[in-house]
Design a protein around this motif. Structure first.
Motif, PDB file in Angstrom:
ATOM      1  N   LEU A   1       0.834  -1.202   0.000  1.00 48.68           N
ATOM      2  CA  LEU A   1       0.000   0.000   0.000  1.00 48.68           C
ATOM      3  C   LEU A   1       0.867   1.250   0.000  1.00 48.68           C
ATOM      4  O   LEU A   1       0.613   2.193  -0.776  1.00 48.68           O
ATOM      5  CB  LEU A   1      -0.925  -0.018   1.216  1.00 48.68           C
ATOM      6  CG  LEU A   1      -1.818   1.201   1.422  1.00 48.68           C
ATOM      7  CD1 LEU A   1      -2.741   1.412   0.228  1.00 48.68           C
ATOM      8  CD2 LEU A   1      -2.633   1.057   2.709  1.00 48.68           C
ATOM      9  N   HIS A   2       1.867   1.277   0.843  1.00 47.56           N
ATOM     10  CA  HIS A   2       2.777   2.427   0.920  1.00 47.56           C
ATOM     11  C   HIS A   2       3.475   2.662  -0.418  1.00 47.56           C
ATOM     12  O   HIS A   2       3.580   3.804  -0.884  1.00 47.56           O
ATOM     13  CB  HIS A   2       3.807   2.191   2.024  1.00 47.56           C
ATOM     14  CG  HIS A   2       4.811   3.292   2.169  1.00 47.56           C
ATOM     15  ND1 HIS A   2       6.010   3.303   1.475  1.00 47.56           N
ATOM     16  CD2 HIS A   2       4.798   4.430   2.902  1.00 47.56           C
ATOM     17  CE1 HIS A   2       6.685   4.389   1.788  1.00 47.56           C
ATOM     18  NE2 HIS A   2       5.972   5.085   2.649  1.00 47.56           N
ATOM     19  N   GLN A   3       3.925   1.595  -1.044  1.00 47.47           N
ATOM     20  CA  GLN A   3       4.635   1.722  -2.318  1.00 47.47           C
ATOM     21  C   GLN A   3       3.716   2.273  -3.401  1.00 47.47           C
ATOM     22  O   GLN A   3       4.105   3.163  -4.170  1.00 47.47           O
ATOM     23  CB  GLN A   3       5.191   0.365  -2.744  1.00 47.47           C
ATOM     24  CG  GLN A   3       6.166   0.431  -3.916  1.00 47.47           C
ATOM     25  CD  GLN A   3       7.404   1.235  -3.591  1.00 47.47           C
ATOM     26  OE1 GLN A   3       7.991   1.064  -2.519  1.00 47.47           O
ATOM     27  NE2 GLN A   3       7.810   2.128  -4.476  1.00 47.47           N
TER      28      GLN A   3
ATOM     29  N   ILE B   1      -8.467  -3.775  13.683  1.00 47.50           N
ATOM     30  CA  ILE B   1      -9.437  -2.771  13.223  1.00 47.50           C
ATOM     31  C   ILE B   1      -8.806  -1.384  13.250  1.00 47.50           C
ATOM     32  O   ILE B   1      -9.038  -0.569  12.351  1.00 47.50           O
ATOM     33  CB  ILE B   1     -10.708  -2.833  14.095  1.00 47.50           C
ATOM     34  CG1 ILE B   1     -11.484  -4.113  13.783  1.00 47.50           C
ATOM     35  CG2 ILE B   1     -11.589  -1.606  13.860  1.00 47.50           C
ATOM     36  CD1 ILE B   1     -12.640  -4.382  14.726  1.00 47.50           C
ATOM     37  N   ARG B   2      -8.009  -1.102  14.275  1.00 46.21           N
ATOM     38  CA  ARG B   2      -7.290   0.179  14.309  1.00 46.21           C
ATOM     39  C   ARG B   2      -6.353   0.298  13.111  1.00 46.21           C
ATOM     40  O   ARG B   2      -6.275   1.351  12.465  1.00 46.21           O
ATOM     41  CB  ARG B   2      -6.494   0.305  15.603  1.00 46.21           C
ATOM     42  CG  ARG B   2      -5.535   1.496  15.610  1.00 46.21           C
ATOM     43  CD  ARG B   2      -4.675   1.534  16.863  1.00 46.21           C
ATOM     44  NE  ARG B   2      -3.642   2.567  16.732  1.00 46.21           N
ATOM     45  CZ  ARG B   2      -2.425   2.346  16.246  1.00 46.21           C
ATOM     46  NH1 ARG B   2      -2.084   1.117  15.836  1.00 46.21           N
ATOM     47  NH2 ARG B   2      -1.555   3.334  16.155  1.00 46.21           N
ATOM     48  N   VAL B   3      -5.639  -0.772  12.812  1.00 45.69           N
ATOM     49  CA  VAL B   3      -4.742  -0.785  11.648  1.00 45.69           C
ATOM     50  C   VAL B   3      -5.526  -0.479  10.381  1.00 45.69           C
ATOM     51  O   VAL B   3      -5.106   0.336   9.539  1.00 45.69           O
ATOM     52  CB  VAL B   3      -4.030  -2.156  11.524  1.00 45.69           C
ATOM     53  CG1 VAL B   3      -3.216  -2.240  10.235  1.00 45.69           C
ATOM     54  CG2 VAL B   3      -3.135  -2.409  12.737  1.00 45.69           C
ATOM     55  N   TYR B   4      -6.685  -1.130  10.239  1.00 42.59           N
ATOM     56  CA  TYR B   4      -7.522  -0.914   9.062  1.00 42.59           C
ATOM     57  C   TYR B   4      -7.932   0.548   8.928  1.00 42.59           C
ATOM     58  O   TYR B   4      -7.910   1.119   7.830  1.00 42.59           O
ATOM     59  CB  TYR B   4      -8.778  -1.776   9.145  1.00 42.59           C
ATOM     60  CG  TYR B   4      -8.573  -3.241   8.870  1.00 42.59           C
ATOM     61  CD1 TYR B   4      -7.334  -3.740   8.466  1.00 42.59           C
ATOM     62  CD2 TYR B   4      -9.620  -4.144   9.010  1.00 42.59           C
ATOM     63  CE1 TYR B   4      -7.160  -5.083   8.199  1.00 42.59           C
ATOM     64  CE2 TYR B   4      -9.454  -5.488   8.742  1.00 42.59           C
ATOM     65  CZ  TYR B   4      -8.223  -5.965   8.352  1.00 42.59           C
ATOM     66  OH  TYR B   4      -8.058  -7.277   8.092  1.00 42.59           O
TER      67      TYR B   4
ATOM     68  N   LEU C   1       2.688   4.101   7.782  1.00 42.02           N
ATOM     69  CA  LEU C   1       2.106   2.836   7.328  1.00 42.02           C
ATOM     70  C   LEU C   1       2.992   1.640   7.660  1.00 42.02           C
ATOM     71  O   LEU C   1       2.507   0.582   8.062  1.00 42.02           O
ATOM     72  CB  LEU C   1       1.846   2.894   5.821  1.00 42.02           C
ATOM     73  CG  LEU C   1       0.552   3.569   5.366  1.00 42.02           C
ATOM     74  CD1 LEU C   1       0.441   3.550   3.860  1.00 42.02           C
ATOM     75  CD2 LEU C   1      -0.661   2.899   6.003  1.00 42.02           C
ATOM     76  N   LYS C   2       4.289   1.813   7.501  1.00 37.60           N
ATOM     77  CA  LYS C   2       5.196   0.686   7.711  1.00 37.60           C
ATOM     78  C   LYS C   2       5.251   0.244   9.172  1.00 37.60           C
ATOM     79  O   LYS C   2       5.717  -0.860   9.470  1.00 37.60           O
ATOM     80  CB  LYS C   2       6.586   1.035   7.210  1.00 37.60           C
ATOM     81  CG  LYS C   2       6.665   1.243   5.695  1.00 37.60           C
ATOM     82  CD  LYS C   2       8.089   1.537   5.247  1.00 37.60           C
ATOM     83  CE  LYS C   2       8.167   1.724   3.745  1.00 37.60           C
ATOM     84  NZ  LYS C   2       9.549   1.986   3.279  1.00 37.60           N
ATOM     85  N   ALA C   3       4.797   1.107  10.089  1.00 43.96           N
ATOM     86  CA  ALA C   3       4.837   0.768  11.516  1.00 43.96           C
ATOM     87  C   ALA C   3       3.443   0.573  12.096  1.00 43.96           C
ATOM     88  O   ALA C   3       3.283   0.490  13.314  1.00 43.96           O
ATOM     89  CB  ALA C   3       5.567   1.875  12.284  1.00 43.96           C
TER      90      ALA C   3
END
Length: 375
Positions: free
Chosen positions: A248-250, A302-305, A335-337
């Protein structure tokens, strides 16, 4: 006959080409249109018109003339910055003149690319002042409507004012990003919108959030449950989430929005696959502590989402943030963390939000297709 002012693109051609060549990271669409103009040879271009409306030309002998819109319009970018800066007590030149800490990205449809890869840069270069010039220019192809053009006169297709009266903004943001005409022309259809809303937003994300928080509320008293210890499945889930977030980040870094929505949907799929295997509703009857650990992992997921989805569907993300009672600092993360399943500790309260998305049934889709099918 009528006398007009011109911008001397012929004299500036070499400088514009050199500037374009400094941007190998531009998309194929953007670069190809710029090079087509340059390779065909730039010609001096009129910047004034004999019109009754527009910005008057402040030069003796050109009374009654106005500037050509594509000479005048880009200057509006600077003017808008100055208007904002004057109100905010800022200095607009910090953004536009010799700015060392600015990364400038432009977004536009492909018909506007010549004006932003050739005309506006030539204007800036021609002044011999150190203007901030675009670092990245993201061009889009055409988004068609069932294979043809959108048309206001024929009432064919839907437009922004109508769209927001029909469906929430998040539905449109996500679906249109997923259909973005980045590598070629694309087609909007109501059936595609239905798939994106029903299967990806409602089923893949919304249903996961609703199932987990409802179950946790009824079985664990509306708190992040305590008990159990993460094992190999949770480690694998975290590894897979890290990989999905990296994708996603890329894609976001490369301004590949269509691919980014695919990566986001793939991230949501991981949670559903996890609970399909772990089945916390059945596990609760056999091993409450282990079920608690699975649910705690999912609430953190869910927090990550929500963090990952916030650029795409900010209203839904805000609803999730509020339901989880997150602090300001817990609502943001690189995003990576982001794939950290220990942020929300046991004992923290949460709310069960109403369903995040409402599905669109076939009858509704047929009504919309008929309503906006044109005359």
């Amino acid at each position: 006959q009528s006398k007009h002012l011109c911008i001397k693109l012929e004299d500036l051609s070499g400088e514009v080409r050199a500037w374009v060549d400094k941007h190998p990271g531009w998309s194929t669409l953007t670069k190809s249109i710029a090079m087509k103009w340059l390779d065909e040879g730039l010609k001096n271009r009129g910047i004034t018109r004999d019109l009754s409306w527009g910005v008057p030309v402040p030069r003796p002998g050109f009374e009654g003339k106005v500037f050509y819109v594509w000479f005048d319009a880009p200057i509006g970018y600077l003017a808008a910055t100055k208007a904002w800066a004057d109100k905010a007590g800022e200095n607009w030149q910090d953004w536009w003149l010799d700015a060392k800490d600015i990364y400038y990205t432009q977004f536009m449809a492909k018909d506007n690319l010549p004006f932003h890869t050739i005309m506006f840069p030539a204007m800036e270069l021609g002044t011999r002042q150190p203007w901030t010039m675009a670092d990245q220019i993201k061009g889009f192809n055409w988004l068609n409507y069932y294979g043809g053009k959108f048309s206001t006169s024929s009432k064919r297709g839907i437009f922004l004012d109508q769209a927001l009266e029909l469906l929430p903004a998040d539905y449109w943001r996500y679906a249109l990003l997923a259909m973005a005409p980045e590598s070629a022309d694309a087609t909007f259809t109501w059936e595609q919108l239905q798939i994106k809303v029903n299967k990806e937003l409602a089923d893949n994300l919304g249903n996961f959030v609703n199932r987990i928080l409802k179950f946790a509320n009824s079985r664990f008293d509306g708190q992040v449950p305590e008990g159990g210890a993460p094992g190999e499945p949770e480690q694998q889930l975290e590894t897979d989430c890290h990989a999905a977030l990296e994708d996603l980040h890329q894609h976001l870094s490369n301004l590949e929005f269509r691919k980014a929505t695919g990566a986001l949907n793939a991230l949501w799929t991981l949670g559903n696959q996890y609970i399909d295997v772990q089945a916390p509703w059945a596990l609760f009857k056999q091993d409450k502590d282990q079920a608690a650990m699975v649910i705690r992992t999912c609430i953190n997921l869910i927090r990550v989402y929500a963090i990952a989805a916030s650029p795409f569907i900010p209203n839904a993300a805000q609803t999730i943030f509020d339901a989880l009672h997150l602090s300001d600092s817990e609502r943001v993360s690189p995003l990576k963390a982001t794939a950290n399943f220990s942020v929300l500790d046991p004992g923290r309260a949460f709310d069960v939000p109403p369903p995040l998305f409402q599905k669109l049934d076939d009858e509704r889709i047929e009504e919309l297709r008929s309503q906006f099918g044109g005359q």
